[in-house]
Design an enzyme around this catalytic site. Structure first.
Site, PDB file in Angstrom:
ATOM      1  N   ASN A  55      14.668 -50.674 103.019  1.00 39.06           N
ATOM      2  CA  ASN A  55      14.440 -49.539 103.926  1.00 39.06           C
ATOM      3  C   ASN A  55      12.983 -49.109 103.912  1.00 39.06           C
ATOM      4  O   ASN A  55      12.367 -48.858 104.955  1.00 39.06           O
ATOM      5  CB  ASN A  55      15.304 -48.345 103.511  1.00 39.06           C
ATOM      6  CG  ASN A  55      16.763 -48.497 103.866  1.00 39.06           C
ATOM      7  OD1 ASN A  55      17.138 -49.392 104.621  1.00 39.06           O
ATOM      8  ND2 ASN A  55      17.593 -47.630 103.326  1.00 39.06           N
ATOM      9  N   ARG A 386      22.347 -56.800 118.470  1.00 38.48           N
ATOM     10  CA  ARG A 386      22.254 -57.521 117.190  1.00 38.48           C
ATOM     11  C   ARG A 386      23.577 -58.243 116.992  1.00 38.48           C
ATOM     12  O   ARG A 386      24.646 -57.679 117.198  1.00 38.48           O
ATOM     13  CB  ARG A 386      22.043 -56.566 116.012  1.00 38.48           C
ATOM     14  CG  ARG A 386      20.789 -55.718 116.086  1.00 38.48           C
ATOM     15  CD  ARG A 386      20.599 -54.938 114.786  1.00 38.48           C
ATOM     16  NE  ARG A 386      19.668 -53.839 114.943  1.00 38.48           N
ATOM     17  CZ  ARG A 386      18.351 -53.949 114.846  1.00 38.48           C
ATOM     18  NH1 ARG A 386      17.817 -55.124 114.611  1.00 38.48           N
ATOM     19  NH2 ARG A 386      17.576 -52.891 114.983  1.00 38.48           N
ATOM     20  N   ARG A 416      14.502 -54.658 116.860  1.00 34.09           N
ATOM     21  CA  ARG A 416      13.512 -54.798 115.792  1.00 34.09           C
ATOM     22  C   ARG A 416      14.047 -55.545 114.580  1.00 34.09           C
ATOM     23  O   ARG A 416      15.109 -55.243 114.058  1.00 34.09           O
ATOM     24  CB  ARG A 416      13.000 -53.418 115.374  1.00 34.09           C
ATOM     25  CG  ARG A 416      11.846 -53.472 114.384  1.00 34.09           C
ATOM     26  CD  ARG A 416      11.260 -52.099 114.161  1.00 34.09           C
ATOM     27  NE  ARG A 416      10.522 -51.629 115.313  1.00 34.09           N
ATOM     28  CZ  ARG A 416      10.593 -50.386 115.792  1.00 34.09           C
ATOM     29  NH1 ARG A 416      11.395 -49.516 115.244  1.00 34.09           N
ATOM     30  NH2 ARG A 416       9.867 -50.041 116.826  1.00 34.09           N
ATOM     31  N   HIS A 446      20.470 -51.022 124.545  1.00 32.21           N
ATOM     32  CA  HIS A 446      21.084 -50.659 123.267  1.00 32.21           C
ATOM     33  C   HIS A 446      22.578 -50.373 123.400  1.00 32.21           C
ATOM     34  O   HIS A 446      23.274 -50.211 122.405  1.00 32.21           O
ATOM     35  CB  HIS A 446      20.363 -49.432 122.689  1.00 32.21           C
ATOM     36  CG  HIS A 446      20.690 -49.148 121.267  1.00 32.21           C
ATOM     37  ND1 HIS A 446      21.387 -48.019 120.860  1.00 32.21           N
ATOM     38  CD2 HIS A 446      20.428 -49.842 120.126  1.00 32.21           C
ATOM     39  CE1 HIS A 446      21.530 -48.031 119.550  1.00 32.21           C
ATOM     40  NE2 HIS A 446      20.965 -49.123 119.081  1.00 32.21           N
ATOM     41  N   ARG A 575      23.881 -38.962 109.085  1.00 33.20           N
ATOM     42  CA  ARG A 575      23.582 -39.797 107.926  1.00 33.20           C
ATOM     43  C   ARG A 575      22.100 -39.756 107.538  1.00 33.20           C
ATOM     44  O   ARG A 575      21.754 -39.642 106.367  1.00 33.20           O
ATOM     45  CB  ARG A 575      23.973 -41.255 108.207  1.00 33.20           C
ATOM     46  CG  ARG A 575      23.789 -42.167 106.998  1.00 33.20           C
ATOM     47  CD  ARG A 575      23.912 -43.633 107.358  1.00 33.20           C
ATOM     48  NE  ARG A 575      22.691 -44.169 107.925  1.00 33.20           N
ATOM     49  CZ  ARG A 575      22.598 -44.771 109.097  1.00 33.20           C
ATOM     50  NH1 ARG A 575      23.659 -44.886 109.870  1.00 33.20           N
ATOM     51  NH2 ARG A 575      21.451 -45.244 109.546  1.00 33.20           N
ATOM     52  N   HIS A 603      27.872 -45.193 110.761  1.00 34.11           N
ATOM     53  CA  HIS A 603      27.123 -45.633 111.941  1.00 34.11           C
ATOM     54  C   HIS A 603      27.691 -45.112 113.258  1.00 34.11           C
ATOM     55  O   HIS A 603      27.020 -45.159 114.281  1.00 34.11           O
ATOM     56  CB  HIS A 603      27.088 -47.166 111.960  1.00 34.11           C
ATOM     57  CG  HIS A 603      26.123 -47.757 112.930  1.00 34.11           C
ATOM     58  ND1 HIS A 603      26.530 -48.314 114.134  1.00 34.11           N
ATOM     59  CD2 HIS A 603      24.778 -47.875 112.896  1.00 34.11           C
ATOM     60  CE1 HIS A 603      25.466 -48.766 114.784  1.00 34.11           C
ATOM     61  NE2 HIS A 603      24.393 -48.505 114.072  1.00 34.11           N
TER      62      HIS A 603
END
EC number: 2.7.4.1
Length: 692
Positions: A55, A386, A416, A446, A575, A603
């Site tokens: 991270n 992704r 990314r 997205h 989160r 998520h």
């Protein structure tokens, strides 16, 4: 005594906001808390520690790099909380230095516990046994020596451009020349990333402890092979973190986007250095590297022991370590997907809501498999932001095209750190006959959408899957997300229109059931919050519950403050980043913010509005951030079936009762971890949700 007037609710008031970057660091500290928590299984603690390092590197490569670029350009932007760019940079690096100290204190504790479990990382070569030394020597000659390239640094050999995030050895050496004068040399050796970081040393039997020796220590033992006739004065490991943000000119022809992205990915490894991690006590080597990289003192992090904590993920794959990991229950099947007619019939009868990872992601893969083979299916359209490296989704989309179906896939090349993977899969899809659309100029795709068109009874019917998370079977085992199968005509019509809008580069239309960014999503959020505000003023019950990854958008925050002032009860389950400051007298007293960090990564994006008892619940691909509203194509879609609304309400109830993994955000920006009282049962929502 006159009561103090409330703060002005406006963007220019710094007392209303937390800084975005510093809030992110607080999130990473909460992840570190899980590594420090001795109640967690040992290898899970190690995994959390690795995640904090990964991270942090990505945060530096993008966010901190952007701040440093502003500083170099002499631009002093002001954040929402009034801090200037240079102030934020100073505070960030200071907090990171403290975080690094905590990381390595945690590592020492974990290594000590691993040793008790007969897993040892041998860091001191003097701890090697006789048979270890011959084993290491043989391994070096057989596997390592041919790969290494020693690089001397002198006037004829300039400082090499060392790759981003690679592990390296900085070495000072000397030799006596004919005049008995000492001549010092500086050199660098990259530790090969193509080899395992840790070599298992010989075991006498299965019951003996498992010992591992780091690759950099193997190289150190054999430096005389690389620098013949030289004497080592100092040797220390180091890692350079570079600016890795990709900036491309999207005003060019969209057909060139793929080539442009490939070229930019090559440049990612060579960006400006923004942080140097170097072994403690490096002294002269540290100073040389700092000067060569043109870094300030505060950009150098001294590391007491093993660098590149990411590499410790290696130990997750060890055999016979199940007792040192979480016991993840197998996911429920979701709903049966066996035959074409039955699956499409089931979706026509009713919407189906899945909660991942508690319910299997395989339902989505199975639906694609069935659709790829079903002769009645004429077309498939899908977005891919992704996806996993071994994704069957790619296979089924390719098979569908090969079976003569019209298949269109919107691949986001700008996802990314997944750009290279997406380029590979996009090429594979094209080779199968899939029509691939490479993003949209100026925007990221997205949203998570799948549309299947099927001929039934001489008419075309549409079936849609929408989700809060990516079409990624790997992360779907560890990320909490919600997704919906529906044949609702208004929703499927909206999705069809949205696909055509994206592929045609048309203007975003106002849809019937779905709210899409960048055109209409933010204004719908404002409208829905305003409705709760108006209900509260009219003395009706008013309630808002949001669950998301990050809350940054200042207009949404200000609107939530207004709703709180009007008496709306607001619960925010966030989160990561939260720029909203709860608990401000007469402004945010009715707002509570909590963060849940645990075995699963929270998520899902869920937005609940009480609506005077006629509740509305939405799922979305978007967090409340300016980038989601302005620079991405996002969707927010409604949950219409009452049984699914009730299920989501039960999810919220459990999340809001969590007293094990939840932390509550305080007005000063700190987070307080909750714990059960003497008479309260422990509630771990991430475990208990398996029953809902």
């Amino acid at each position: 005594m006159t009561a103090k007037a409330p703060e002005k609710i406006e963007i220019g008031n710094p007392n209303l906001f937390f800084d975005r970057e510093l809030s992110w660091l607080d999130f990473n500290l909460r992840v570190l808390e899980e590594a420090q928590d001795q109640k967690n299984p040992l290898l899970e603690r190690l995994k959390f520690l690795c995640i904090t390092e990964s991270n942090l590197d990505e945060f530096f490569m993008v966010r901190v790099a952007g701040l440093l670029n502003l500083k170099r350009a002499g631009i002093e932007e002001q954040s929402l909380n009034g801090k200037r760019t240079s102030e934020i940079i100073t505070e960030l690096y200071a907090k990171v230095a403290d975080l690094v100290k905590e990381q390595y204190a945690c590592l020492n504790d974990i290594l000590s516990e691993l040793k008790k479990n007969h897993i040892v990382i041998v860091q001191d070569p003097t701890d090697l046994r006789g048979e270890d030394i011959s084993f290491v020597k043989d391994y070096y000659k057989r596997e390592v020596s041919s790969i290494l390239t020693p690089l001397a640094i002198d006037p004829s050999h300039p400082f090499p451009h060392i790759l981003n995030r690679t592990l390296n050895l900085g070495i000072t050496l000397y030799s006596d020349d004919d005049k008995n004068k000492v001549k010092e040399l500086f050199a660098i050796v990259q530790v090969p990333s193509v080899l395992p970081r840790f070599l298992q040393l010989p075991q006498k039997d299965e019951n003996e402890e498992r010992r591992y020796f780091p690759l950099e220590e193997i190289i150190k033992l054999h430096l005389s092979d690389l620098f013949y006739g030289m004497n080592v004065k100092q040797i220390h490991t180091f890692k350079i973190v570079r600016d890795a943000d990709i900036s491309i000119n999207e005003e060019q022809n969209i057909g060139d986007l793929l080539t442009t992205m490939k070229n930019e990915l090559k440049n990612r490894m060579w960006g400006d250095a923004i942080r140097l991690d170097v072994h403690s006590g490096a002294g002269h080597i540290k100073d040389m590297l700092r000067n060569l990289l043109e870094l300030d003192d505060f950009q150098v992090m001294e590391i007491p022991t093993l660098l590149n904590l990411n590499d410790l993920m290696f130990f997750q794959s060890l055999r016979k370590t199940g007792h040192l990991k979480f016991n993840f229950p197998p996911p429920k099947a979701g709903f049966a997907l066996k035959k074409s007619e039955s699956i499409f019939s089931e979706i026509r009868k009713a919407d189906h809501l899945l909660h991942h990872p508690y319910e299997s992601f395989k339902s989505i893969e199975d639906m694609l498999k069935i659709a790829s083979q079903d002769p009645k299916v004429l077309a498939i359209k899908m977005t891919l932001y992704r996806t996993s490296g071994d994704s069957p989704i790619i296979q089924y989309l390719g098979e569908a095209a090969e079976n003569g179906k019209q298949v269109t896939v919107l691949v986001e090349l700008k996802a990314r750190f997944d750009e290279e993977r997406n380029i590979r899969w996009a090429k594979k899809l094209e080779d199968s006959g899939v029509h691939v659309v490479y993003g949209v100029v100026g925007l990221k795709i997205h949203c998570k959408m799948l549309l299947i068109v099927r001929r039934e009874d001489d008419k075309l019917n549409r079936y849609v899957h929408l989700g809060t998370g990516n079409y990624n079977s790997t992360t779907a085992r560890f990320y909490t997300d919600l997704s919906l199968f529906t044949a609702n005509q208004e929703i499927t019509e909206d999705v069809a229109i949205l696909f055509n809008t994206i592929t045609s580069s048309g203007k975003m239309p106002k849809l019937t059931r779905i709210y899409a960014a960048p055109k209409f999503l933010k204004e719908e959020f404002i409208r829905l919050i305003q409705r709760e505000l108006d209900n509260a003023k009219a003395k009706k019950e008013a309630r808002i519950i949001f669950k998301m990854n990050s809350l940054v958008d200042p207009d949404i925050i200000l609107k939530l403050y207004e709703a709180s002032q009007a008496g709306v009860k607001i619960d925010l389950i966030i989160r990561g980043i939260c720029c909203l400051r709860p608990g401000i007298p007469k402004i945010s007293e009715n707002i509570e913010v909590r963060s849940i960090i645990g075995r699963y990564l929270e998520h899902s994006r869920i937005y609940h509005f009480h609506n005077a008892g006629n509740s509305e619940v939405f799922l979305a691909s978007a967090d409340c951030m300016p980038r989601n509203f302005q620079r991405r194509i996002e969707v927010m879609f409604p949950i219409l079936a009452e049984k699914h609304k009730k299920r989501i309400n039960k999810i919220f109830e459990l999340l809001l009762r969590d007293n094990t993994q939840a932390r509550v955000l305080l007005p000063d920006g700190s987070y307080q971890r909750l714990s059960p009282g003497d008479d309260d049962p422990a509630v771990n929502s991430q475990i208990d949700l398996v029953e809902i």
